[in-house]
Design a protein around this motif. Structure first.
Motif, PDB file in Angstrom:
ATOM      1  N   MET A  66       0.832  -1.187   0.000  1.00 54.12           N
ATOM      2  CA  MET A  66       0.000   0.000   0.000  1.00 54.12           C
ATOM      3  C   MET A  66       0.876   1.249   0.000  1.00 54.12           C
ATOM      4  N   THR A  67       0.557   2.177  -0.835  1.00 52.58           N
ATOM      5  CA  THR A  67       1.314   3.420  -0.932  1.00 52.58           C
ATOM      6  C   THR A  67       0.716   4.466  -0.002  1.00 52.58           C
ATOM      7  N   ILE A  68       1.590   5.214   0.668  1.00 55.29           N
ATOM      8  CA  ILE A  68       1.152   6.332   1.499  1.00 55.29           C
ATOM      9  C   ILE A  68       1.183   7.588   0.637  1.00 55.29           C
ATOM     10  N   ALA A  69       0.080   8.304   0.573  1.00 54.62           N
ATOM     11  CA  ALA A  69       0.029   9.552  -0.193  1.00 54.62           C
ATOM     12  C   ALA A  69       1.044  10.531   0.392  1.00 54.62           C
ATOM     13  N   THR A  70       1.782  11.206  -0.469  1.00 57.55           N
ATOM     14  CA  THR A  70       2.808  12.140  -0.026  1.00 57.55           C
ATOM     15  C   THR A  70       2.237  13.161   0.941  1.00 57.55           C
ATOM     16  N   ALA A  71       1.038  13.653   0.670  1.00 54.19           N
ATOM     17  CA  ALA A  71       0.410  14.661   1.536  1.00 54.19           C
ATOM     18  C   ALA A  71       0.154  14.141   2.949  1.00 54.19           C
ATOM     19  N   LYS A  72       0.183  12.821   3.142  1.00 47.78           N
ATOM     20  CA  LYS A  72      -0.084  12.217   4.444  1.00 47.78           C
ATOM     21  C   LYS A  72       1.192  11.920   5.235  1.00 47.78           C
ATOM     22  N   LEU A  73       2.360  12.195   4.661  1.00 45.16           N
ATOM     23  CA  LEU A  73       3.606  11.932   5.389  1.00 45.16           C
ATOM     24  C   LEU A  73       3.655  12.799   6.643  1.00 45.16           C
ATOM     25  N   THR A  74       4.137  12.228   7.737  1.00 39.71           N
ATOM     26  CA  THR A  74       4.082  12.857   9.051  1.00 39.71           C
ATOM     27  C   THR A  74       4.937  14.113   9.165  1.00 39.71           C
ATOM     28  N   ASP A  75       6.188  14.036   8.747  1.00 35.84           N
ATOM     29  CA  ASP A  75       7.108  15.158   8.952  1.00 35.84           C
ATOM     30  C   ASP A  75       7.040  16.138   7.783  1.00 35.84           C
ATOM     31  N   PRO A  76       6.811  17.429   8.060  1.00 34.82           N
ATOM     32  CA  PRO A  76       6.687  18.407   6.969  1.00 34.82           C
ATOM     33  C   PRO A  76       7.952  18.531   6.105  1.00 34.82           C
ATOM     34  N   ALA A  77       9.125  18.384   6.692  1.00 30.26           N
ATOM     35  CA  ALA A  77      10.371  18.490   5.917  1.00 30.26           C
ATOM     36  C   ALA A  77      10.507  17.304   4.963  1.00 30.26           C
ATOM     37  N   VAL A  78      10.190  16.120   5.457  1.00 31.25           N
ATOM     38  CA  VAL A  78      10.247  14.919   4.610  1.00 31.25           C
ATOM     39  C   VAL A  78       9.174  15.010   3.531  1.00 31.25           C
ATOM     40  N   ARG A  79       7.999  15.484   3.898  1.00 35.85           N
ATOM     41  CA  ARG A  79       6.917  15.666   2.925  1.00 35.85           C
ATOM     42  C   ARG A  79       7.358  16.619   1.811  1.00 35.85           C
ATOM     43  N   ALA A  80       8.020  17.726   2.161  1.00 36.71           N
ATOM     44  CA  ALA A  80       8.502  18.694   1.156  1.00 36.71           C
ATOM     45  C   ALA A  80       9.558  18.056   0.257  1.00 36.71           C
ATOM     46  N   PHE A  81      10.446  17.251   0.839  1.00 37.07           N
ATOM     47  CA  PHE A  81      11.495  16.550   0.095  1.00 37.07           C
ATOM     48  C   PHE A  81      10.873  15.614  -0.941  1.00 37.07           C
ATOM     49  N   VAL A  82       9.942  14.761  -0.494  1.00 38.16           N
ATOM     50  CA  VAL A  82       9.319  13.778  -1.391  1.00 38.16           C
ATOM     51  C   VAL A  82       8.477  14.477  -2.458  1.00 38.16           C
ATOM     52  N   THR A  83       7.742  15.510  -2.065  1.00 35.80           N
ATOM     53  CA  THR A  83       6.914  16.256  -3.028  1.00 35.80           C
ATOM     54  C   THR A  83       7.788  16.847  -4.132  1.00 35.80           C
ATOM     55  N   ALA A  84       8.881  17.489  -3.744  1.00 38.42           N
ATOM     56  CA  ALA A  84       9.781  18.115  -4.721  1.00 38.42           C
ATOM     57  C   ALA A  84      10.462  17.066  -5.592  1.00 38.42           C
ATOM     58  N   LEU A  85      10.907  15.965  -4.992  1.00 40.49           N
ATOM     59  CA  LEU A  85      11.543  14.887  -5.752  1.00 40.49           C
ATOM     60  C   LEU A  85      10.575  14.386  -6.822  1.00 40.49           C
ATOM     61  N   ASN A  86       9.348  14.077  -6.418  1.00 40.28           N
ATOM     62  CA  ASN A  86       8.385  13.510  -7.362  1.00 40.28           C
ATOM     63  C   ASN A  86       7.967  14.495  -8.444  1.00 40.28           C
ATOM     64  N   ALA A  87       8.037  15.783  -8.142  1.00 37.09           N
ATOM     65  CA  ALA A  87       7.687  16.810  -9.132  1.00 37.09           C
ATOM     66  C   ALA A  87       8.873  17.165 -10.032  1.00 37.09           C
ATOM     67  N   GLY A  88      10.058  16.654  -9.696  1.00 39.99           N
ATOM     68  CA  GLY A  88      11.254  17.016 -10.456  1.00 39.99           C
ATOM     69  C   GLY A  88      11.597  18.487 -10.279  1.00 39.99           C
ATOM     70  N   ASP A  89      11.241  19.044  -9.134  1.00 38.71           N
ATOM     71  CA  ASP A  89      11.409  20.475  -8.859  1.00 38.71           C
ATOM     72  C   ASP A  89      12.710  20.709  -8.085  1.00 38.71           C
ATOM     73  N   ARG A  90      13.783  21.027  -8.808  1.00 40.71           N
ATOM     74  CA  ARG A  90      15.091  21.236  -8.183  1.00 40.71           C
ATOM     75  C   ARG A  90      15.053  22.332  -7.120  1.00 40.71           C
ATOM     76  N   THR A  91      14.385  23.447  -7.426  1.00 43.59           N
ATOM     77  CA  THR A  91      14.355  24.571  -6.493  1.00 43.59           C
ATOM     78  C   THR A  91      13.693  24.173  -5.184  1.00 43.59           C
ATOM     79  N   ALA A  92      12.523  23.572  -5.258  1.00 42.30           N
ATOM     80  CA  ALA A  92      11.815  23.146  -4.051  1.00 42.30           C
ATOM     81  C   ALA A  92      12.599  22.064  -3.320  1.00 42.30           C
ATOM     82  N   PHE A  93      13.262  21.177  -4.069  1.00 42.96           N
ATOM     83  CA  PHE A  93      14.048  20.111  -3.454  1.00 42.96           C
ATOM     84  C   PHE A  93      15.173  20.706  -2.606  1.00 42.96           C
ATOM     85  N   PHE A  94      15.951  21.595  -3.198  1.00 39.53           N
ATOM     86  CA  PHE A  94      17.077  22.171  -2.451  1.00 39.53           C
ATOM     87  C   PHE A  94      16.590  23.123  -1.364  1.00 39.53           C
ATOM     88  N   ASP A  95      15.407  23.703  -1.517  1.00 39.84           N
ATOM     89  CA  ASP A  95      14.821  24.515  -0.450  1.00 39.84           C
ATOM     90  C   ASP A  95      14.457  23.652   0.755  1.00 39.84           C
TER      91      ASP A  95
END
Length: 107
Positions: A1-30
């Motif tokens: 079962m996949t956990i939706a990125t928006a449901k990840l507990t830690d906001p920093a980890v959520r931002a990391f995974v969201t940016a990675l999956n979007a291919g967003d370099r700026t958001a990733f390094f932020d």
């Protein structure tokens, strides 16, 4: 079962995974602290070089299967155009709401 990125507990980890999956370099390094470090299969790597090769230029995508340690440890199916799909483990050190270190490797 996949956990939706928006449901990840830690906001920093959520931002990391969201940016990675979007291919967003700026958001990733932020999502990282200045001077953040990482390792892949136990070997320290250069963050910019590794992420360019393993994430951004190869369409990396993370499907989180489970999280532990208050959201600082993930098991996920990771895929990119270079290696295909593999089961991976990710561990994060979060400082001041940003990731100062991440470690990944096969699970």
């Amino acid at each position: 079962m996949t956990i939706a990125t928006a449901k990840l507990t830690d906001p920093a980890v959520r931002a990391f995974v969201t940016a990675l999956n979007a291919g967003d370099r700026t958001a990733f390094f932020d999502a990282l602290t200045p001077g953040a470090t990482m390792s892949d299969d136990g070997s320290d790597r250069d963050v910019e070089d590794w992420t360019e090769r393993e994430i951004f230029s190869s369409s990396g995508h993370l499907d989180v299967q489970s999280e532990t340690q208050n959201g600082h440890a993930l098991v996920a199916n990771y895929r990119n155009d270079t290696w295909g799909e593999m089961r991976t483990a990710w561990r994060f050190t979060v400082d001041g709401g940003k990731i100062s270190r991440f470690e990944t490797g096969q699970a």
